[in-house]
Design a protein around this motif. Structure first.
Motif, PDB file in Angstrom:
ATOM      1  N   SER A  26       0.852  -1.197   0.000  1.00 48.60           N
ATOM      2  CA  SER A  26       0.000   0.000   0.000  1.00 48.60           C
ATOM      3  C   SER A  26       0.884   1.242   0.000  1.00 48.60           C
ATOM      4  CB  SER A  26      -0.916   0.024   1.234  1.00 48.60           C
ATOM      5  OG  SER A  26      -0.158   0.240   2.415  1.00 48.60           O
ATOM      6  N   GLU A  27       0.340   2.307  -0.540  1.00 45.35           N
ATOM      7  CA  GLU A  27       1.078   3.566  -0.551  1.00 45.35           C
ATOM      8  C   GLU A  27       1.239   4.106   0.865  1.00 45.35           C
ATOM      9  OE1 GLU A  27       0.049   7.900  -2.214  1.00 45.35           O
ATOM     10  OE2 GLU A  27       0.356   6.412  -3.823  1.00 45.35           O
ATOM     11  N   GLU A  28       0.241   3.852   1.711  1.00 43.91           N
ATOM     12  CA  GLU A  28       0.323   4.310   3.105  1.00 43.91           C
ATOM     13  C   GLU A  28       1.544   3.717   3.800  1.00 43.91           C
ATOM     14  OE1 GLU A  28      -2.080   3.952   7.346  1.00 43.91           O
ATOM     15  OE2 GLU A  28      -2.727   2.803   5.594  1.00 43.91           O
ATOM     16  N   ALA A  29       1.786   2.413   3.571  1.00 41.95           N
ATOM     17  CA  ALA A  29       2.943   1.760   4.188  1.00 41.95           C
ATOM     18  C   ALA A  29       4.242   2.372   3.678  1.00 41.95           C
ATOM     19  CB  ALA A  29       2.905   0.261   3.908  1.00 41.95           C
ATOM     20  N   ALA A  30       4.300   2.672   2.375  1.00 44.47           N
ATOM     21  CA  ALA A  30       5.501   3.268   1.791  1.00 44.47           C
ATOM     22  C   ALA A  30       5.740   4.657   2.378  1.00 44.47           C
ATOM     23  CB  ALA A  30       5.365   3.340   0.275  1.00 44.47           C
ATOM     24  N   VAL A  31       4.699   5.450   2.526  1.00 45.68           N
ATOM     25  CA  VAL A  31       4.830   6.800   3.075  1.00 45.68           C
ATOM     26  C   VAL A  31       5.328   6.736   4.518  1.00 45.68           C
ATOM     27  CG1 VAL A  31       3.551   8.868   3.778  1.00 45.68           C
ATOM     28  CG2 VAL A  31       3.118   7.820   1.540  1.00 45.68           C
ATOM     29  N   THR A  32       4.753   5.832   5.307  1.00 40.43           N
ATOM     30  CA  THR A  32       5.173   5.674   6.703  1.00 40.43           C
ATOM     31  C   THR A  32       6.648   5.305   6.783  1.00 40.43           C
ATOM     32  OG1 THR A  32       2.951   4.958   7.325  1.00 40.43           O
ATOM     33  CG2 THR A  32       4.731   4.454   8.857  1.00 40.43           C
ATOM     34  N   MET A  33       7.063   4.396   5.919  1.00 38.36           N
ATOM     35  CA  MET A  33       8.450   3.940   5.919  1.00 38.36           C
ATOM     36  C   MET A  33       9.409   5.081   5.556  1.00 38.36           C
ATOM     37  SD  MET A  33      10.013   0.726   3.810  1.00 38.36           S
ATOM     38  CE  MET A  33      11.782   0.517   3.552  1.00 38.36           C
ATOM     39  N   VAL A  34       9.084   5.831   4.498  1.00 34.91           N
ATOM     40  CA  VAL A  34       9.947   6.937   4.077  1.00 34.91           C
ATOM     41  C   VAL A  34       9.992   8.024   5.158  1.00 34.91           C
ATOM     42  CG1 VAL A  34      10.207   8.830   2.420  1.00 34.91           C
ATOM     43  CG2 VAL A  34       9.689   6.518   1.617  1.00 34.91           C
ATOM     44  N   ASN A  35       8.849   8.348   5.739  1.00 38.04           N
ATOM     45  CA  ASN A  35       8.810   9.370   6.779  1.00 38.04           C
ATOM     46  C   ASN A  35       9.660   8.960   7.982  1.00 38.04           C
ATOM     47  OD1 ASN A  35       7.143  10.962   5.244  1.00 38.04           O
ATOM     48  ND2 ASN A  35       5.260  10.359   6.295  1.00 38.04           N
ATOM     49  N   TYR A  36       9.576   7.693   8.325  1.00 41.71           N
ATOM     50  CA  TYR A  36      10.333   7.208   9.480  1.00 41.71           C
ATOM     51  C   TYR A  36      11.839   7.293   9.224  1.00 41.71           C
ATOM     52  CZ  TYR A  36      12.436   4.176  12.915  1.00 41.71           C
ATOM     53  OH  TYR A  36      13.244   3.679  13.909  1.00 41.71           O
ATOM     54  N   TYR A  37      12.261   6.769   8.065  1.00 38.85           N
ATOM     55  CA  TYR A  37      13.690   6.727   7.781  1.00 38.85           C
ATOM     56  C   TYR A  37      14.259   8.098   7.388  1.00 38.85           C
ATOM     57  CZ  TYR A  37      13.633   1.644   8.111  1.00 38.85           C
ATOM     58  OH  TYR A  37      13.526   0.364   8.561  1.00 38.85           O
ATOM     59  N   THR A  38      13.419   9.072   7.166  1.00 39.69           N
ATOM     60  CA  THR A  38      13.913  10.426   6.943  1.00 39.69           C
ATOM     61  C   THR A  38      14.538  10.989   8.212  1.00 39.69           C
ATOM     62  OG1 THR A  38      12.275  10.867   5.218  1.00 39.69           O
ATOM     63  CG2 THR A  38      13.257  12.789   6.294  1.00 39.69           C
ATOM     64  N   SER A  39      13.961  10.631   9.368  1.00 46.19           N
ATOM     65  CA  SER A  39      14.474  11.131  10.651  1.00 46.19           C
ATOM     66  C   SER A  39      15.409  10.146  11.334  1.00 46.19           C
ATOM     67  CB  SER A  39      13.299  11.448  11.591  1.00 46.19           C
ATOM     68  OG  SER A  39      12.515  10.290  11.808  1.00 46.19           O
ATOM     69  N   ALA A  40      15.418   8.899  10.895  1.00 49.47           N
ATOM     70  CA  ALA A  40      16.282   7.875  11.496  1.00 49.47           C
ATOM     71  C   ALA A  40      16.887   7.046  10.373  1.00 49.47           C
ATOM     72  CB  ALA A  40      15.481   6.991  12.453  1.00 49.47           C
ATOM     73  N   THR A  41      18.021   7.504   9.848  1.00 49.74           N
ATOM     74  CA  THR A  41      18.645   6.845   8.697  1.00 49.74           C
ATOM     75  C   THR A  41      18.983   5.401   9.039  1.00 49.74           C
ATOM     76  OG1 THR A  41      19.603   8.933   7.989  1.00 49.74           O
ATOM     77  CG2 THR A  41      20.566   6.923   7.066  1.00 49.74           C
ATOM     78  N   PRO A  42      18.491   4.447   8.252  1.00 51.56           N
ATOM     79  CA  PRO A  42      18.803   3.047   8.539  1.00 51.56           C
ATOM     80  C   PRO A  42      20.218   2.698   8.092  1.00 51.56           C
ATOM     81  CG  PRO A  42      17.525   3.188   6.532  1.00 51.56           C
ATOM     82  CD  PRO A  42      17.634   4.596   7.061  1.00 51.56           C
ATOM     83  N   SER A  43      20.740   1.623   8.623  1.00 56.11           N
ATOM     84  CA  SER A  43      22.044   1.157   8.172  1.00 56.11           C
ATOM     85  C   SER A  43      22.075  -0.355   8.197  1.00 56.11           C
ATOM     86  CB  SER A  43      23.166   1.732   9.033  1.00 56.11           C
ATOM     87  OG  SER A  43      23.012   1.333  10.373  1.00 56.11           O
ATOM     88  N   ILE A  44      22.827  -0.932   7.307  1.00 57.50           N
ATOM     89  CA  ILE A  44      23.054  -2.369   7.257  1.00 57.50           C
ATOM     90  C   ILE A  44      24.548  -2.593   7.393  1.00 57.50           C
ATOM     91  CG2 ILE A  44      22.912  -4.452   5.824  1.00 57.50           C
ATOM     92  CD1 ILE A  44      20.370  -3.364   4.592  1.00 57.50           C
ATOM     93  N   ARG A  45      24.910  -3.314   8.443  1.00 59.36           N
ATOM     94  CA  ARG A  45      26.330  -3.551   8.745  1.00 59.36           C
ATOM     95  C   ARG A  45      27.105  -2.243   8.834  1.00 59.36           C
ATOM     96  NH1 ARG A  45      27.315  -7.692   4.033  1.00 59.36           N
ATOM     97  NH2 ARG A  45      25.343  -8.803   4.171  1.00 59.36           N
ATOM     98  N   SER A  46      26.541  -1.315   9.547  1.00 58.36           N
ATOM     99  CA  SER A  46      27.151  -0.002   9.820  1.00 58.36           C
ATOM    100  C   SER A  46      27.209   0.905   8.596  1.00 58.36           C
ATOM    101  CB  SER A  46      28.577  -0.161  10.381  1.00 58.36           C
ATOM    102  OG  SER A  46      28.571  -0.978  11.511  1.00 58.36           O
ATOM    103  N   GLN A  47      26.642   0.495   7.472  1.00 57.52           N
ATOM    104  CA  GLN A  47      26.663   1.318   6.259  1.00 57.52           C
ATOM    105  C   GLN A  47      25.311   1.989   6.082  1.00 57.52           C
ATOM    106  OE1 GLN A  47      28.526  -0.406   2.821  1.00 57.52           O
ATOM    107  NE2 GLN A  47      27.098   0.562   1.397  1.00 57.52           N
ATOM    108  N   PRO A  48      25.255   3.327   6.085  1.00 57.63           N
ATOM    109  CA  PRO A  48      23.967   4.005   5.909  1.00 57.63           C
ATOM    110  C   PRO A  48      23.320   3.643   4.575  1.00 57.63           C
ATOM    111  CG  PRO A  48      25.650   5.532   6.657  1.00 57.63           C
ATOM    112  CD  PRO A  48      26.358   4.272   6.281  1.00 57.63           C
ATOM    113  N   VAL A  49      22.015   3.456   4.620  1.00 53.33           N
ATOM    114  CA  VAL A  49      21.230   3.121   3.422  1.00 53.33           C
ATOM    115  C   VAL A  49      20.255   4.273   3.178  1.00 53.33           C
ATOM    116  CG1 VAL A  49      19.576   1.510   2.413  1.00 53.33           C
ATOM    117  CG2 VAL A  49      21.447   0.652   3.841  1.00 53.33           C
TER     118      VAL A  49
END
Length: 499
Positions: free
Chosen positions: A71-94
């Motif tokens: 759903s677009e709602e799920a995508a929007v929530t995900m982008v909004n969240y990671y805008t303020s908390a940059t995710p990382s995989i194995r210490s590498q920012p994504v």
């Protein structure tokens, strides 16, 4: 529901080259700067807390991936969240952004690992009941709450309210925290602003160690939908209410019920990073989730405690030796000459210091609520030769005491360390000493005995319940090591049982 690469190589190349940060929401998300050997599970782990993933494309040679959310709602929530908390995989920012594509065109012939991973994850989610009806929505199971219940096991280093806020705020806005000790374990209730943040934090942090090899997080959803915090202090905090009073730091109710105290007033450690993802299967699930390497630098913890707000008219080095000796072998005690309401207590090691601090901070001793924190002093210094007689009397060296409870390796005393309670555990009782004699011993010292019971299988031990925890603390100090006959001395400790 298939997942593969885009239908043409040219199309894929154009998509990768032309993708830019987009402001127009789309179900399709573009992930950049992935590790070269990133797995499908690692990519999906970033999206699963926000909802079902319909399609997945991994472009490992370009360190990119595309996700199509259900759903677009799920995508929007995900982008909004990671805008303020940059995710990382194995210490590498994504980096995650909306794609210009409205959907992903896939086939079933290639990129089969991504397809298999996606199908396994969706099957596992449905099987475990983590999907909302119809599979759309945000992946939040009915009844899940924005409040998490956190238990910290293997508590070697101090875990403070501030440490928890540092860790969990990486997953969303932390509104309130309440810390307490229950069943001899440090626990906390933590409220996020949104349930999806709580779910993401639980999925990522459950089972992880705050410090290397210790302080393991066990996380569940609380039955509470919100926390009611009355005081802002080292045990509870409402980050939305700076106007709350600090309250009197007693073992009182943070939210309407009596909670045992926990002294978390330690120096907060440095927080270096919150993810360093390696894959490990979660028991009972078809899905592999990332393990988080919190990599928090252990605090500099000495074995010396600072005890403040003591009653200067009543406190003695021996009194503190006996009380703190319930939680470790006390080496030295110094009551400060110019500030007799303060004392330094040196334990054998940092672990014992933490145990004593966690159990005794906030307890009443001689009518005063005492504060126990970690001292910056590495050792307690003995008085110099020119010190006066009174100053010398205020400092005692107990390193050679026969009353140390933990000097024998593997002693059963290590398994019987409990918070102060109104019920005392008595042991080493001679067969010649009766129940009435023990009751008289306590009552003659001014303590009201409420109940008494010998152990059925071992009459050398008994439980005695007094009127209050404060009375039990006083009784332990006075009557531990009391001589009962010519060669046997009473042993007194706190009990987890009641009569």
């Amino acid at each position: 529901m298939s997942s593969s690469h885009l239908s043409t190589v040219d199309g894929t190349d154009r998509l990768c080259v032309s993708e830019r940060a987009q402001c127009i929401p789309s179900r399709v998300l573009h992930l950049r700067q992935l590790p070269p050997d990133v797995s499908e599970q690692e990519v999906l782990s970033l999206a699963l807390p926000f909802g079902r993933v319909s399609k997945l494309i991994t472009l490992k040679t370009k360190n990119q991936a595309f996700l199509e959310m259900a759903s677009e709602e799920a995508a929007v929530t995900m982008v909004n969240y990671y805008t303020s908390a940059t995710p990382s995989i194995r210490s590498q920012p994504v980096y995650i952004q909306y794609s210009t594509h409205r959907e992903l065109k896939t086939d079933n012939m290639t990129n089969q690992r991504a397809q298999a991973a996606l199908q396994a994850i969706n099957a596992g989610a449905v099987h475990s009941g983590n999907m909302t009806s119809g599979g759309e929505g945000r992946g939040i199971a009915p009844g899940q709450s924005p409040v998490l219940r956190i238990i910290v096991e293997n508590l070697f280093y101090p875990v403070t309210l501030e440490v928890l806020q540092q860790i969990f705020s990486k997953f969303g806005s932390v509104l309130k925290i309440i810390t307490f000790t229950r069943n001899n374990q440090f626990q906390a209730l933590l409220q996020f602003s949104d349930t999806v943040h709580a779910q993401h934090a639980k999925a990522t942090l459950d089972g992880q160690n705050i410090y290397n090899g210790c302080c393991t997080l066990r996380i569940d959803f609380s039955k509470l939908s919100a926390l009611n915090v009355k005081y802002n202090n080292d045990k509870s905090r409402d980050f939305t209410r700076a106007d709350l009073p600090s309250g009197e730091l007693e073992p009182t109710a943070a939210f309407g019920v009596a909670l045992p105290p926990y002294g978390a007033a330690a120096f907060p450690p440095t927080f270096h990073q919150h993810t360093g993802l390696s894959m490990a299967a979660v028991p009972g699930s078809l899905v592999s989730h990332p393990r988080v390497s919190l990599q928090m630098a252990p605090p500099v913890v000495h074995s010396v405690l600072l005890v403040s707000n003591l009653n200067p008219e009543s406190v003695t080095p021996h009194c503190l030796f006996i009380l703190f000796g319930v939680y470790g072998d006390v080496q030295r005690v110094k009551i400060l000459f110019n500030k007799k309401e303060n004392a330094l207590v040196q334990m054998s090691d940092a672990t014992q210091a933490q145990l004593a601090m966690s159990h005794l901070n906030g307890q009443r001793l001689h009518g005063n609520v005492i504060r126990v924190t970690l001292s910056k002093h590495p050792v307690v210094q003995l008085p110099r030769g020119g010190a006066g007689q009174e100053e010398q009397a205020l400092t005692r060296d107990f390193s050679g005491s026969a009353l140390h409870r933990f000097k024998k390796p593997g002693s059963k005393n290590f398994n019987n360390i409990f918070p102060p309670s109104a019920t005392l555990h008595l042991s080493n009782i001679p067969s010649s000493v009766s129940e009435e004699a023990l009751k008289d011993l306590f009552s003659s010292n001014g303590f009201a005995v409420k109940a008494f019971k010998f152990f059925q299988k071992d009459r050398k031990m008994a439980l005695m319940q007094l009127a209050s925890v404060e009375e039990a603390i006083e009784a332990l100090i006075i009557l531990h090591d009391h001589q009962l006959d010519h060669n046997q001395h009473l042993r007194v400790s706190f009990s987890k049982s009641t009569i």
